[in-house]
Design a protein around this motif. Sequence first.
Motif, PDB file in Angstrom:
ATOM      1  N   VAL A 190       0.854  -1.191   0.000  1.00  0.00           N
ATOM      2  CA  VAL A 190       0.000   0.000   0.000  1.00  0.00           C
ATOM      3  C   VAL A 190       0.888   1.239   0.000  1.00  0.00           C
ATOM      4  O   VAL A 190       1.866   1.310   0.754  1.00  0.00           O
ATOM      5  CB  VAL A 190      -0.894   0.014   1.255  1.00  0.00           C
ATOM      6  N   THR A 191       0.577   2.205  -0.852  1.00  0.00           N
ATOM      7  CA  THR A 191       1.305   3.470  -0.853  1.00  0.00           C
ATOM      8  C   THR A 191       0.323   4.603  -0.592  1.00  0.00           C
ATOM      9  O   THR A 191      -0.776   4.617  -1.146  1.00  0.00           O
ATOM     10  CB  THR A 191       2.027   3.714  -2.188  1.00  0.00           C
ATOM     11  N   CYS A 192       0.709   5.539   0.258  1.00  0.00           N
ATOM     12  CA  CYS A 192      -0.161   6.661   0.612  1.00  0.00           C
ATOM     13  C   CYS A 192       0.634   7.967   0.635  1.00  0.00           C
ATOM     14  O   CYS A 192       1.805   7.983   1.007  1.00  0.00           O
ATOM     15  CB  CYS A 192      -0.794   6.458   1.988  1.00  0.00           C
ATOM     16  N   THR A 193      -0.031   9.050   0.244  1.00  0.00           N
ATOM     17  CA  THR A 193       0.520  10.392   0.382  1.00  0.00           C
ATOM     18  C   THR A 193      -0.581  11.283   0.941  1.00  0.00           C
ATOM     19  O   THR A 193      -1.766  11.040   0.714  1.00  0.00           O
ATOM     20  CB  THR A 193       0.994  10.969  -0.966  1.00  0.00           C
ATOM     21  N   SER A 194      -0.197  12.322   1.675  1.00  0.00           N
ATOM     22  CA  SER A 194      -1.192  13.215   2.254  1.00  0.00           C
ATOM     23  C   SER A 194      -0.573  14.553   2.605  1.00  0.00           C
ATOM     24  O   SER A 194       0.611  14.646   2.957  1.00  0.00           O
ATOM     25  CB  SER A 194      -1.798  12.591   3.513  1.00  0.00           C
ATOM     26  N   ALA A 195      -1.382  15.612   2.501  1.00  0.00           N
ATOM     27  CA  ALA A 195      -0.953  16.934   2.936  1.00  0.00           C
ATOM     28  C   ALA A 195      -1.084  17.093   4.442  1.00  0.00           C
ATOM     29  O   ALA A 195      -0.583  18.055   5.020  1.00  0.00           O
ATOM     30  CB  ALA A 195      -1.782  18.009   2.228  1.00  0.00           C
ATOM     31  N   LYS A 196      -1.763  16.144   5.091  1.00  0.00           N
ATOM     32  CA  LYS A 196      -1.949  16.198   6.539  1.00  0.00           C
ATOM     33  C   LYS A 196      -0.875  15.357   7.212  1.00  0.00           C
ATOM     34  O   LYS A 196      -0.727  14.163   6.921  1.00  0.00           O
ATOM     35  CB  LYS A 196      -3.340  15.680   6.912  1.00  0.00           C
ATOM     36  N   ALA A 197      -0.125  15.960   8.102  1.00  0.00           N
ATOM     37  CA  ALA A 197       0.988  15.281   8.751  1.00  0.00           C
ATOM     38  C   ALA A 197       0.547  14.002   9.448  1.00  0.00           C
ATOM     39  O   ALA A 197      -0.430  13.994  10.192  1.00  0.00           O
ATOM     40  CB  ALA A 197       1.650  16.219   9.764  1.00  0.00           C
ATOM     41  N   GLY A 198       1.259  12.936   9.178  1.00  0.00           N
ATOM     42  CA  GLY A 198       1.039  11.670   9.848  1.00  0.00           C
ATOM     43  C   GLY A 198      -0.073  10.809   9.281  1.00  0.00           C
ATOM     44  O   GLY A 198      -0.148   9.611   9.599  1.00  0.00           O
ATOM     45  N   LEU A 199      -0.936  11.391   8.449  1.00  0.00           N
ATOM     46  CA  LEU A 199      -2.094  10.637   7.973  1.00  0.00           C
ATOM     47  C   LEU A 199      -1.696   9.536   6.996  1.00  0.00           C
ATOM     48  O   LEU A 199      -2.224   8.419   7.064  1.00  0.00           O
ATOM     49  CB  LEU A 199      -3.115  11.576   7.321  1.00  0.00           C
ATOM     50  N   ALA A 200      -0.779   9.822   6.089  1.00  0.00           N
ATOM     51  CA  ALA A 200      -0.378   8.818   5.092  1.00  0.00           C
ATOM     52  C   ALA A 200       0.198   7.576   5.770  1.00  0.00           C
ATOM     53  O   ALA A 200      -0.155   6.439   5.420  1.00  0.00           O
ATOM     54  CB  ALA A 200       0.638   9.416   4.119  1.00  0.00           C
ATOM     55  N   ALA A 201       1.064   7.782   6.744  1.00  0.00           N
ATOM     56  CA  ALA A 201       1.689   6.647   7.430  1.00  0.00           C
ATOM     57  C   ALA A 201       0.641   5.830   8.183  1.00  0.00           C
ATOM     58  O   ALA A 201       0.690   4.591   8.201  1.00  0.00           O
ATOM     59  CB  ALA A 201       2.759   7.147   8.392  1.00  0.00           C
ATOM     60  N   LYS A 202      -0.322   6.511   8.802  1.00  0.00           N
ATOM     61  CA  LYS A 202      -1.365   5.806   9.559  1.00  0.00           C
ATOM     62  C   LYS A 202      -2.245   4.985   8.632  1.00  0.00           C
ATOM     63  O   LYS A 202      -2.562   3.830   8.917  1.00  0.00           O
ATOM     64  CB  LYS A 202      -2.198   6.815  10.345  1.00  0.00           C
ATOM     65  N   LEU A 203      -2.647   5.576   7.505  1.00  0.00           N
ATOM     66  CA  LEU A 203      -3.481   4.858   6.548  1.00  0.00           C
ATOM     67  C   LEU A 203      -2.744   3.647   5.981  1.00  0.00           C
ATOM     68  O   LEU A 203      -3.321   2.555   5.877  1.00  0.00           O
ATOM     69  CB  LEU A 203      -3.912   5.790   5.421  1.00  0.00           C
ATOM     70  N   LYS A 204      -1.496   3.844   5.612  1.00  0.00           N
ATOM     71  CA  LYS A 204      -0.707   2.724   5.072  1.00  0.00           C
ATOM     72  C   LYS A 204      -0.652   1.579   6.072  1.00  0.00           C
ATOM     73  O   LYS A 204      -0.876   0.407   5.719  1.00  0.00           O
ATOM     74  CB  LYS A 204       0.717   3.200   4.728  1.00  0.00           C
ATOM     75  N   LYS A 205      -0.376   1.911   7.327  1.00  0.00           N
ATOM     76  CA  LYS A 205      -0.277   0.896   8.371  1.00  0.00           C
ATOM     77  C   LYS A 205      -1.614   0.186   8.581  1.00  0.00           C
ATOM     78  O   LYS A 205      -1.676  -1.052   8.648  1.00  0.00           O
ATOM     79  CB  LYS A 205       0.168   1.552   9.675  1.00  0.00           C
ATOM     80  N   ASP A 206      -2.695   0.957   8.653  1.00  0.00           N
ATOM     81  CA  ASP A 206      -3.991   0.364   8.994  1.00  0.00           C
ATOM     82  C   ASP A 206      -4.620  -0.405   7.838  1.00  0.00           C
ATOM     83  O   ASP A 206      -5.276  -1.432   8.059  1.00  0.00           O
ATOM     84  CB  ASP A 206      -4.937   1.452   9.509  1.00  0.00           C
ATOM     85  N   ILE A 207      -4.451   0.073   6.595  1.00  0.00           N
ATOM     86  CA  ILE A 207      -4.954  -0.671   5.439  1.00  0.00           C
ATOM     87  C   ILE A 207      -4.172  -1.985   5.299  1.00  0.00           C
ATOM     88  O   ILE A 207      -4.751  -3.049   5.048  1.00  0.00           O
ATOM     89  CB  ILE A 207      -4.863   0.158   4.143  1.00  0.00           C
ATOM     90  N   THR A 208      -2.861  -1.902   5.484  1.00  0.00           N
ATOM     91  CA  THR A 208      -2.027  -3.107   5.417  1.00  0.00           C
ATOM     92  C   THR A 208      -2.450  -4.109   6.478  1.00  0.00           C
ATOM     93  O   THR A 208      -2.571  -5.314   6.213  1.00  0.00           O
ATOM     94  CB  THR A 208      -0.542  -2.734   5.597  1.00  0.00           C
ATOM     95  N   ALA A 209      -2.728  -3.620   7.694  1.00  0.00           N
ATOM     96  CA  ALA A 209      -3.163  -4.504   8.778  1.00  0.00           C
ATOM     97  C   ALA A 209      -4.522  -5.119   8.470  1.00  0.00           C
ATOM     98  O   ALA A 209      -4.769  -6.293   8.783  1.00  0.00           O
ATOM     99  CB  ALA A 209      -3.219  -3.723  10.090  1.00  0.00           C
TER     100      ALA A 209
END
Length: 305
Positions: A38-57
């Motif tokens: 899963v790859t994510c990008t976001s203008a909101k700090a920390g959101l991309a990493a959280k989404l990547k982690k949670d979708i992967t989980a």
Amino acid sequence: MTSRIPGRAGALAVAVSAALVIPAVTAATPAAAVAPAVTCTSAKAGLAAKLKKDITAALANRKGTVAVGLYDRSTKTTCTLRATSAYDSASTVKVTVLATLLWDAKKHNRYLTSTEQSLATAMITRSDNDATSKLWKQLGLTKIKGFLSAAGMTKTVPGADGYWGLTRENVTDEQKLLRLVTAKNSVLSDNSRSYILKLMGQVVSDQRWGTPAGAPSSVAVHVKNGWLQRSTHGWRVHSLGTFNGAGHDYMITVLTQDNSTMGYGVTTIQNVAKAIHKDLVPTTTARFVPTTQPREAFVAVPPKG
């Protein structure tokens, strides 16, 4: 006179010379297949990493092949997984059929007839296959391909011989379609977009599964799902959804295949959706609970394949 290299020094020199001339040969080790991430990008700090982690989980230990697309205009957030992999569309193509109908009517500066409105309503809200077949035949492949070109859906291939459920689609193109439906553009009129969203918001309760799972009550939900079973790749189970409210404007596409049952695919999609909604719109308000008996329309397919 022939010169000689005496003793052990000479033998060593010959060995070194041979090593320089003859390269060592080692057995090639095949590279292990790496599953796409899963790859994510976001203008909101920390959101991309959280989404990547949670979708992967959410996808951990799930069997089958899953493709995911997320786009949130409000935070300029995008997530993708297998975005260019092609899947049989099943009933999700019905949104494309309706968009084509409205796009063509706009070109000819006319409103939909009462018959077309009835067919469109049945096609989206109840996933009626007969209504879809009538509109597919009325439009024809030339107009359908014309809309796909106008929409930039360059990798979508309409099903042949009237088998619209075998249209080949991918996450990238479906997300393009949802973007057109949810924001002003030159392809679909504002009235057309509103009409599509209205019908997607009126889908019957036993078909309101998939991407709406876990959506907060503060957002409006619009959905179109599809499923299809074939001898190859088992159950295809898909869900398209758009969500607006609580300061967010986002759309989710999840396409799956190689599922053992329809219910297994539905659960996979809903696990992903719940993770996305929770990360985008953390809230203590009630969240959408989808039907426990998901239904969709059986799509006509050739007997083999």
